[in-house]
Design a protein around this motif. Sequence first.
Motif, PDB file in Angstrom:
ATOM      1  N   ASP A 399      12.017 -61.895  30.873  1.00 31.23           N
ATOM      2  CA  ASP A 399      12.005 -61.151  29.612  1.00 31.23           C
ATOM      3  C   ASP A 399      13.145 -60.149  29.495  1.00 31.23           C
ATOM      4  N   ASN A 400      14.045 -60.125  30.487  1.00 34.36           N
ATOM      5  CA  ASN A 400      15.103 -59.107  30.419  1.00 34.36           C
ATOM      6  C   ASN A 400      16.430 -59.672  29.931  1.00 34.36           C
ATOM      7  N   HIS A 401      16.422 -60.921  29.460  1.00 36.72           N
ATOM      8  CA  HIS A 401      17.634 -61.534  28.915  1.00 36.72           C
ATOM      9  C   HIS A 401      17.162 -62.645  27.990  1.00 36.72           C
ATOM     10  N   LYS A 402      18.079 -63.246  27.249  1.00 43.69           N
ATOM     11  CA  LYS A 402      17.661 -64.324  26.350  1.00 43.69           C
ATOM     12  C   LYS A 402      17.462 -65.613  27.146  1.00 43.69           C
ATOM     13  N   VAL A 403      16.267 -66.151  27.082  1.00 39.72           N
ATOM     14  CA  VAL A 403      15.973 -67.404  27.773  1.00 39.72           C
ATOM     15  C   VAL A 403      16.424 -68.544  26.861  1.00 39.72           C
ATOM     16  N   ALA A 404      17.565 -69.126  27.206  1.00 39.82           N
ATOM     17  CA  ALA A 404      18.220 -70.044  26.267  1.00 39.82           C
ATOM     18  C   ALA A 404      18.091 -71.507  26.697  1.00 39.82           C
ATOM     19  N   MET A 405      17.003 -71.837  27.384  1.00 39.40           N
ATOM     20  CA  MET A 405      16.875 -73.211  27.875  1.00 39.40           C
ATOM     21  C   MET A 405      16.853 -74.207  26.728  1.00 39.40           C
ATOM     22  N   GLU A 406      16.002 -73.948  25.765  1.00 37.22           N
ATOM     23  CA  GLU A 406      15.873 -74.921  24.675  1.00 37.22           C
ATOM     24  C   GLU A 406      17.135 -74.942  23.809  1.00 37.22           C
ATOM     25  N   GLU A 407      17.690 -73.761  23.572  1.00 38.80           N
ATOM     26  CA  GLU A 407      18.925 -73.658  22.781  1.00 38.80           C
ATOM     27  C   GLU A 407      20.036 -74.505  23.417  1.00 38.80           C
ATOM     28  N   THR A 613      20.881 -68.251  34.179  1.00 36.32           N
ATOM     29  CA  THR A 613      21.733 -68.946  33.221  1.00 36.32           C
ATOM     30  C   THR A 613      21.141 -70.334  32.951  1.00 36.32           C
ATOM     31  N   TYR A 614      21.488 -70.892  31.795  1.00 33.36           N
ATOM     32  CA  TYR A 614      20.833 -72.129  31.327  1.00 33.36           C
ATOM     33  C   TYR A 614      21.862 -73.212  31.054  1.00 33.36           C
ATOM     34  N   SER A 615      21.529 -74.432  31.449  1.00 31.60           N
ATOM     35  CA  SER A 615      22.520 -75.498  31.413  1.00 31.60           C
ATOM     36  C   SER A 615      21.926 -76.827  30.978  1.00 31.60           C
ATOM     37  N   CYS A 616      22.756 -77.629  30.350  1.00 35.78           N
ATOM     38  CA  CYS A 616      22.375 -79.008  30.042  1.00 35.78           C
ATOM     39  C   CYS A 616      23.643 -79.857  30.051  1.00 35.78           C
ATOM     40  N   GLN A 617      23.569 -81.025  30.664  1.00 36.94           N
ATOM     41  CA  GLN A 617      24.701 -81.951  30.659  1.00 36.94           C
ATOM     42  C   GLN A 617      24.207 -83.359  30.347  1.00 36.94           C
ATOM     43  N   ALA A 618      25.115 -84.176  29.799  1.00 37.09           N
ATOM     44  CA  ALA A 618      24.754 -85.553  29.462  1.00 37.09           C
ATOM     45  C   ALA A 618      25.946 -86.470  29.664  1.00 37.09           C
ATOM     46  N   ILE A 619      25.628 -87.760  29.807  1.00 37.58           N
ATOM     47  CA  ILE A 619      26.706 -88.735  29.983  1.00 37.58           C
ATOM     48  C   ILE A 619      26.280 -90.066  29.376  1.00 37.58           C
ATOM     49  N   GLU A 620      27.240 -90.872  28.949  1.00 36.77           N
ATOM     50  CA  GLU A 620      26.918 -92.263  28.622  1.00 36.77           C
ATOM     51  C   GLU A 620      27.825 -93.163  29.441  1.00 36.77           C
ATOM     52  N   LEU A 621      27.283 -94.328  29.803  1.00 34.39           N
ATOM     53  CA  LEU A 621      28.038 -95.205  30.692  1.00 34.39           C
ATOM     54  C   LEU A 621      27.630 -96.655  30.499  1.00 34.39           C
ATOM     55  N   THR A 622      28.456 -97.528  31.053  1.00 30.29           N
ATOM     56  CA  THR A 622      28.097 -98.945  31.038  1.00 30.29           C
ATOM     57  C   THR A 622      28.196 -99.485  32.459  1.00 30.29           C
ATOM     58  N   VAL A 623      27.433-100.561  32.700  1.00 33.15           N
ATOM     59  CA  VAL A 623      27.561-101.275  33.962  1.00 33.15           C
ATOM     60  C   VAL A 623      27.860-102.732  33.623  1.00 33.15           C
ATOM     61  N   ASN A 624      28.843-103.267  34.287  1.00 36.12           N
ATOM     62  CA  ASN A 624      29.131-104.680  34.095  1.00 36.12           C
ATOM     63  C   ASN A 624      28.110-105.485  34.890  1.00 36.12           C
ATOM     64  N   ASP A 705      24.760 -61.090  28.329  1.00 35.18           N
ATOM     65  CA  ASP A 705      23.629 -60.745  29.204  1.00 35.18           C
ATOM     66  C   ASP A 705      23.516 -59.238  29.376  1.00 35.18           C
ATOM     67  N   PRO A 706      22.378 -58.681  28.971  1.00 30.43           N
ATOM     68  CA  PRO A 706      22.227 -57.224  29.056  1.00 30.43           C
ATOM     69  C   PRO A 706      22.241 -56.702  30.499  1.00 30.43           C
ATOM     70  N   ASN A 707      22.022 -57.563  31.471  1.00 33.47           N
ATOM     71  CA  ASN A 707      21.998 -57.104  32.859  1.00 33.47           C
ATOM     72  C   ASN A 707      23.371 -57.090  33.499  1.00 33.47           C
ATOM     73  N   SER A 708      24.350 -57.608  32.768  1.00 34.78           N
ATOM     74  CA  SER A 708      25.699 -57.706  33.298  1.00 34.78           C
ATOM     75  C   SER A 708      26.586 -56.846  32.408  1.00 34.78           C
ATOM     76  N   PRO A 709      27.205 -55.777  32.945  1.00 32.57           N
ATOM     77  CA  PRO A 709      27.957 -54.852  32.088  1.00 32.57           C
ATOM     78  C   PRO A 709      28.978 -55.560  31.206  1.00 32.57           C
ATOM     79  N   SER A 710      29.647 -56.602  31.749  1.00 32.88           N
ATOM     80  CA  SER A 710      30.655 -57.283  30.936  1.00 32.88           C
ATOM     81  C   SER A 710      30.029 -58.344  30.048  1.00 32.88           C
ATOM     82  N   GLY A 711      28.731 -58.546  30.184  1.00 41.06           N
ATOM     83  CA  GLY A 711      28.044 -59.548  29.370  1.00 41.06           C
ATOM     84  C   GLY A 711      28.105 -60.949  29.946  1.00 41.06           C
TER      85      GLY A 711
END
Lengths: 758, 152
Positions: A399-407, A613-624, A705-711
């Motif tokens: 609760d001390n920062h924005k929980v941005a998982m879904e975003e 911190t919150y992260s999401c990554q994706a990829i598309e690929l093919t297999v012969n 991030d409010p917990n990090s002076p530089s954000g």
Amino acid sequence: MEKENPKAWRNDAYAKVTGRARYTDDIKFPFMLHAVPVYSDFVHAEILNIDTSEALKSKGVVKVLTSKDVPGVNRFGQIIKDFRIFAEDRIFYNGDVVALVVADTRANAIKASELVKLEAKELPSILDPEDALKPDSALIHPEQGSNIINEHKVRRGNTDEGFKKCDIILEEKFETQFIEHSYMEPEVAVCNPRHDGVMEVYASMQHPFSTRRFVNALLGGRLADIEVISTPMGGGFGGKDDTVSIVAARTALAAKLTGKPVKCSYAREWSIRESYKRHPYKVYYKMGLTKDGIIKSVKCKIIADGGAYCSVTPWVTWRSTVQCCGPYQVENVHCDTYGVYTNNVVTGAMRGFGSPQMNFVVESLMDIAARKCGLTPVEIRRRNMVRQGSITITGQKLDNHKVAMEETMDAILNKFDYENKYKKCSFGKSDSEELYGAGFAISYRGMSLGAEGTDFNSAIINVQPDGSILLETGIHENGQGSESAMCLILARDLGVSLDRIRYRRPSTSTIPDGGTTVASRGTVMGGGAVTNAAKELKHKIANFLNAKCGCNIEDIDISNDIVTCGKEKYNFEEVIKMMYNAQEYPHVFGVFKAPKVSWNEENGQGDAYFSWTYSCQAIELTVNKKTGKVKLLNAIAAHDVGRAANEQMTKGQFFGGMAMGIGYGLLEEVKTDKGIILNTNFNSYRLPRTTDLPEMSAIIIENSDPNSPSGAKGIGEPTNELMAPVIANAIYNETGKRFFKLPIKVSTKVQEDLKICE
Amino acid sequence: MTINKKPVEVPDSMKERKLVEFLREELDLTGVKNACEMKSCGACAVLVNNKSIRICNSVLKDVENCDVLTIEGMENEDGTLHPLQKAFIDYGAIQCGFCTPGMVLTAHAFLMENPKPTREQIRKALQSNLCRCTGYQQIIDAVEAASEFYRK
Ligand code: FES
Ligand code: FES
């Protein structure tokens, strides 16, 4: 290409693009000697005798050092002092160094190194951590009393009760491999015994203060008599701590004993043989869910191969433990984690630090679970993910920062058009030559060190009489651009132009120990100290002007190099000149101390990290279908970076991390035979090349991030922790085959695999 | 032979000397790097008669009568950066910088031959150069952007 992007800015780019940057191997001193390590053929053995007499007679040889020459302590380490800087009683792994040959040229030293004779009694080697865990196993380090380096746990709720409420239970075993950091610059150190009695050390190191501790241990004496100087470095990724510090310590000893400057420059083969790797994990994971996809209970056992010495295994496995359920809320968790000694190559810090392994496990299981529950991979994640105010599995309230998982996840789903791509996936069936798949994964990551260690840092701003500014911080440049980020933050926070600022090359003698540049903490901790120092300087200037012109402190502002003081306006230079004239130094020391965290080893509960911190990554690929060749089409990442200092540089972190993650998922593996590494150079250790990688794109999400002076939030590691499960999920959606082991090898088995799902 | 457009006399006694060593030790051209010493990474690439060559196994004899260009010779006469170097900076193609000299030179040789490449062709051209930091994305951006200059 996105041409509208702002330009990258780096303080060292000019030196690097013109070849002027002096890396450690580019430094030379008159009458410099060269040192070369001597290895043995053994993996585990008791040392009977080391005979250096023949080597000493060889051309150009000045000295041959062994453990007997050590004036300080030969056994050292960041947590457990088990590293043998020179092999003394036993050979614990094939990368142990028996002696160091010092000669007039490197070539002569190499020739002589073959003449050092080791007499030893071979001991049975223990190469599987599960064997090492057996009660009747021999002990690798008898003085430790156990082969277990460390244990961590999480105890939350009651897993047995939890499983009773489940409709679906998954139980799987996952395995991951050793991988090599593969910094392009191998280990190297140059040590110069200075006339004032100080040992000057240059090295390709990640953390000068850690290097100083190792050098000091081996030489004995005082910390103040060693000056470790920051030097441009050709990549680290977590891998330039213990090993290169040990290389520097040996080199310093050679310099001390010969009274001459000494260089020790590693060949790639020595580097891969001796340096620590990413921990291979074996993970036994049981996950229970209700039929509507809610995770009720998790029980897991994590076994990490710590190799021959402890290094930072307890810290790496701690992160795996805290994050063992991914970014999901789970009421009942029972996790046991073991770091275990073996006679394999040492394992230690590597970008990701215990999360890439666990993300592979958890994010693969989430996709498996989704199918079992008849949900999409997106939906099952939505139902379980952490949100604002959620409680983590260690009992921390977010609760001390924005929980941005879904975003963060939604940012990817939209830009990547995941839902449509998911519908197009082949699941092993296609009329054409190629199968198509797309996949994604999400994670959250505790910021900075967390309850792993003390976490604080400092910055010095020293404004010169002409208004130019010297900045230094306790964070070391590893190649990622941290110096540049510090300059950008200072310019922004002080309200002055970037051209004023020169980053002063720091040394261990000019600034206090700021902790290691790991855990993506550079920008957070160093940047925090810079922001605080900038605040302090503004304050100092305001106080000065207040005393001088009587204007209110609150009315004083600095922006665009102009200091406004009520109705008066001054150039920044003018104010600085006034200060010097009034005998006031525009010099400040800023500190950032990480907010309090807590941890209870008994039950594995506590506020593990001060932010996430919150992260999401994706990829598309093919297999012969015929050849099994995987082709990566395009990859995308979204990370909540808090606040980006420079967009291009931040993206550079994204792409570099993704590429390394792709290597981890598909290509890379340090192969061993009975404890001996087989692929010790880049002809056989398969790194991602331009033609292996897809086009990549980046979505920068900024929730200061409010917990990090530089954000800022750390971003180096999150980018590296997701591609393996992303690829595993994409390959499943494409072939219908689930892989539980890294690296994923589709090519050799694809036809047989495809039969399974047809 | 010439190195960075300046004639260099090599005495017979030095003909067997390793080229990398000669450049680094004798001429202080330390932009050429050692990273694998077995032609697998491209950190030692320089241009020999405008072709990018990994020279870790070469000796001086191999480049007799050739024009050698190292990263130190890339700048314009007046000391300003070559547009390709400039693009590397602007597009964020440099992190630790250890691969940079070899990358820039290899890209330079390629663009002289093919000033209008596709991204796919750029990837092929840089296949022998390893970079662990950048994931190559911004390197390819930089080369693509700089290609315009070579068309003139
Ligand atoms: S050092 Fe020559 S190719 Fe790697
Ligand atoms: S920038 Fe570090 S290897 Fe390429």
